[in-house]
Design an enzyme around this catalytic site. Sequence first.
Site: not given
Ligand code: GLA
Length: 709
Positions: A158, A315
Amino acid sequence: MYLKYPPFQSKVNGLLHGADYNPDQWLDSPEILAEDIRLMKLARCNVMSVGIFSWASLEPEEGVYSFEWLDSVLDNLVSNGIFVWLATPSGARPAWMAEKYPEVLRVGPNRVRNLFGHRHNHCITSPIYRRKVREMNMRLAQRYAHHPAVLGWHISNEYSGDCHCDLCQEAFRSWLKERYGTLENLNKAWWSPFWSHTITKWSQIESPAPHGETMVHGLNLDWKRFTTQNTLDFMRGEIEPLRAANPDLPVTTNFMEAYDGLDYWKFVDDLDVISWDSYPTWHDKSDDTDQAAWVSMIHDIKRSMKGGRPFVLMESTPSVTNWQPVSKLKRPGMHLLSCLQAVAHGADSVQYFQWRKSRGSSEKLHGAVVGHAGHHNTRVFSDVMQVGKILEELAGVAGKTVKPEAAVIFDWENRWAIRDAQGPRNAGMHYEQTVHEFYQGLWENGIPADVINMDVDFTPYRLLIAPMLYMVRPGVGERIAEFVKNGGTFVATYWSGIVNETDLTFLGGFPGPLRETLGIWSEEIDALHDHDSNHIVMVEGNELDMRGTYTAYELCDLIHVETAEVLARYGDDFYKGRPALTVNQFGKGSAYYVASRNQAPFHREFVAKIVQRHNLTKVLNVELPHGVTVQLRTDGHTDHLFVMNFTSEMKVVPLGEEHHLTDALTKEGVSNSLTLAAYDVKVLTRPCTGKFVGNCLSHNVSSEVLSCS
Ligand code: GLA
Ligand code: ZN
């Protein structure tokens, strides 16, 4: 004809199912690592993302590497049939690095350097950080680029934010020199004589700062463009040693939904696979329809980025997040529904954050597949098992796609510019919501859509909707005119064609480069308070056959028709009777102008009428009940249809003349009607109707597509 994308990597076939896996938090508990493998198989997981924040475990001291733990994790996973997106750890760095090389730490807009802590806390420019990342990535590549577990690279995590240190200021100035050549050009683009902000030396330029400049919109835009470019450069540096070691491994980086800070479209050509992280707040209202349409739209962006190529849902939470205002549990059905929603829009992988809940620190209460109880007798685990089973049964969907007839423009730079402008409604212009509302009109009618930026080729589409196209970059107006001349249907709204790419207004009448195509000009725009409204009255016998009135609010554009025809007029206020909805016949096509922001029923009905009049294809030629949509993936032989109910009520979809439908899971024929329980999803198959295969019919197919004959 045959249209199917190859798998992400030849090692895998079918759909992927898995999670972020952080075994380095559990290295002192070998029994837990062993149990993880058993449970992963029970949940039918075949992929894990590993090593995302592992720098301190991989290089505990500068130059001292420790890869043995990762060797054993990867060996164990692959010997149990589980593949790995192997991450580069640049999203967070070890304390020793921050201590020894303070320049790696990020500086805020207030020019204060952060302390060690958090993540995404690095300077994007720092040569030391870039070198450290490169060394780490080279070592990972040397050791794992040919490891049988590794399916591809998960680059960083991210990417986000900006850095305002001296190194970044210098890099910004060089980028500006390259862009503008001379200060004269830069001053023109930034309209510098305003408030005497003329720049006379490159060294006078500073990034936007709360205690410095924020009012020069051209500068603000350029800073965002530069940050995007600088992050892209940083990512290129990460990828280079990985590709050098094995060019066959795909690379991806996980995007955050519609994150505003980086123009994600600029990253597309450097990535093999698009992936993203989805965390909707399901059940935050009594009706999940709007939320569902928004999530669908984001999925569609990710699929559209590579022209239809399947993407990865990298995710999502198997239960709750712990960072939203309220962490509501997914109601029964919602887990499967939201996972298959991703697949319906083109995901070939459904993955979670995270596999096992951490014991400490800020994410210990975030949902995970395995909770602190440590066993599989939980509601969440059985939801995940169910998804694993169904994804296995739907393996044939992998590689299928959709080539929509409709596209909606959602453009990052346009978004930045609208947000930055002062006026006409600082209480909220609502660009994102407006795009969402038009998109939802398509979604509610079961019309697949690509969601693109304004640089994408418009020629594959028959309908192009461009809500609030405030900024029109060079050439875009001409491309839209061509699109309509050649028979396309174009929909524009108020607040379009106002500024060019450096945020200078067009002279000679709005909507600038769209004026001729739309056949109107906009003289002024009225902004309404939250408690105000107007309404628009359909003109009798209008070509869309729409009737009655619709509520208008927030923004009402006062336009003059030039060559367009009026379809609706304002009902109230001093501009009562003035045009509120128009259509211009332009070449072989039609260009509609929606002059006011209208409430939801307008979008559903307007889109339905456009679809009818211009013969666009619905996935199912039926009227869908509220909260239900249908999306499609095809390979040119067999269509997979995903019928999804995002409400808490049972819904019946009348199938009318739709025949040849089979339930993909039970293999039973489906006719007359389809009943969906609350938060239910049904996957149906039918022989391909020849629709939604795009260019495949004209044999003009991208080389990424396996075959098309
Ligand atoms: C983001 C991050 C993860 C985690 C999630 C929690 O998407 O990439 O490492 O912190 O949020 O929702
Ligand atoms: Zn910096």
